[in-house]
Design a protein around this motif. Structure first.
Motif, short mmCIF file in Angstrom:
data_model
loop_
_atom_site.label_atom_id
_atom_site.label_comp_id
_atom_site.label_asym_id
_atom_site.label_seq_id
_atom_site.Cartn_x
_atom_site.Cartn_y
_atom_site.Cartn_z
N HIS A 34 13.07 26.65 49.36
CA HIS A 34 12.23 25.73 48.60
C HIS A 34 10.77 26.17 48.71
CE1 HIS A 34 10.29 22.10 47.17
NE2 HIS A 34 11.46 21.77 46.64
N PRO A 35 10.04 26.20 47.60
CA PRO A 35 8.63 26.66 47.61
C PRO A 35 7.73 25.88 48.56
CG PRO A 35 9.44 26.54 45.37
CD PRO A 35 10.51 25.93 46.24
N ASP A 36 8.04 24.62 48.83
CA ASP A 36 7.20 23.84 49.75
C ASP A 36 7.17 24.44 51.16
OD1 ASP A 36 6.63 22.12 47.73
OD2 ASP A 36 7.93 20.49 48.44
N LYS A 37 8.18 25.21 51.49
CA LYS A 37 8.23 25.82 52.82
C LYS A 37 7.32 27.03 52.95
CE LYS A 37 12.72 24.18 54.16
NZ LYS A 37 13.86 24.44 55.00
N THR A 38 6.67 27.39 51.85
CA THR A 38 5.81 28.58 51.87
C THR A 38 4.33 28.23 51.73
OG1 THR A 38 6.00 28.91 49.49
CG2 THR A 38 7.66 29.99 50.87
N ALA A 39 3.98 26.97 51.85
CA ALA A 39 2.59 26.53 51.66
C ALA A 39 1.62 27.26 52.57
CB ALA A 39 2.48 25.03 51.87
N GLU A 45 3.28 35.51 48.34
CA GLU A 45 4.55 35.05 48.93
C GLU A 45 4.95 33.69 48.35
OE1 GLU A 45 4.54 37.00 53.37
OE2 GLU A 45 2.94 35.54 52.88
N GLN A 46 3.98 32.86 48.06
CA GLN A 46 4.28 31.57 47.43
C GLN A 46 4.86 31.77 46.03
OE1 GLN A 46 0.94 28.88 47.56
NE2 GLN A 46 0.59 29.26 49.74
#
Length: 166
Positions: A34-39, A45-46
């Motif tokens: 999930h993209p939220d895990k890459t904040a 990387e996002q």
């Protein structure tokens, strides 16, 4: 095809598939990537995470839909079932299609008639899915492509009935 959707979901590459495994793997992958895990990561990387998440969602959508899954598998055989140049249908199917369209027009505003038509067309769709299973089992690629095209019409008609229901 750049990314193999079946490999992504650790599934055998075949028309019939285990929908429970598909659902479980989708939930795991969508949570894991999930993209939220890459904040906290770099912008690059996002962006990669967003692209991967979109690919996971698209793979899930394709594999979950029997018609999309069939079309996806046919592309590997060099057959583009949904290509616009494929406009020929069996005369029997065309006649049935016209009858269903007339029945839909006649049933407008009549819930009981719409539900009866929906039941009839759902039966035809179930038969078509069985035909697709047989087509793939017997490697009848052109017949499978014809069934995908017929299925697109049937799905659209079912959607129209759903919209017409109160």
């Amino acid at each position: 095809m750049a990314i193999d959707y079946f490999k992504m979901f650790a599934l055998d590459k075949s028309y019939p598939l285990d929908t429970q495994v598909l659902e479980q793997t989708y939930r795991r992958l969508s949570t894991q990537y999930h993209p939220d895990k890459t904040a906290h990561l770099s912008a690059f990387e996002q962006k990669q995470a967003v692209m991967l998440s979109a690919t996971i969602n698209e793979a899930y959508r394709v594999l979950k839909s029997p018609l999309d899954r069939a079309a996806y598998l046919l592309k590997e055989q060099g057959i583009h079932a949904d290509a616009p140049e494929h406009t020929q249908f069996a005369p029997e199917f065309l006649m049935q299609q016209m009858q269903w369209r007339e029945d839909l027009d006649d049933a407008q505003g009549n819930e009981a008639a719409l539900l009866a038509l929906q039941k009839d067309i759902n039966q035809a769709y179930q038969t078509l899915q069985q035909d697709l299973l047989n087509d793939f089992a017997q490697e009848q690629w052109q017949q499978a492509a014809a069934h995908v095209r017929e299925g697109r019409f049937i799905s659209k008609l079912l959607q129209q009935i759903k919209q017409a229901l109160p």
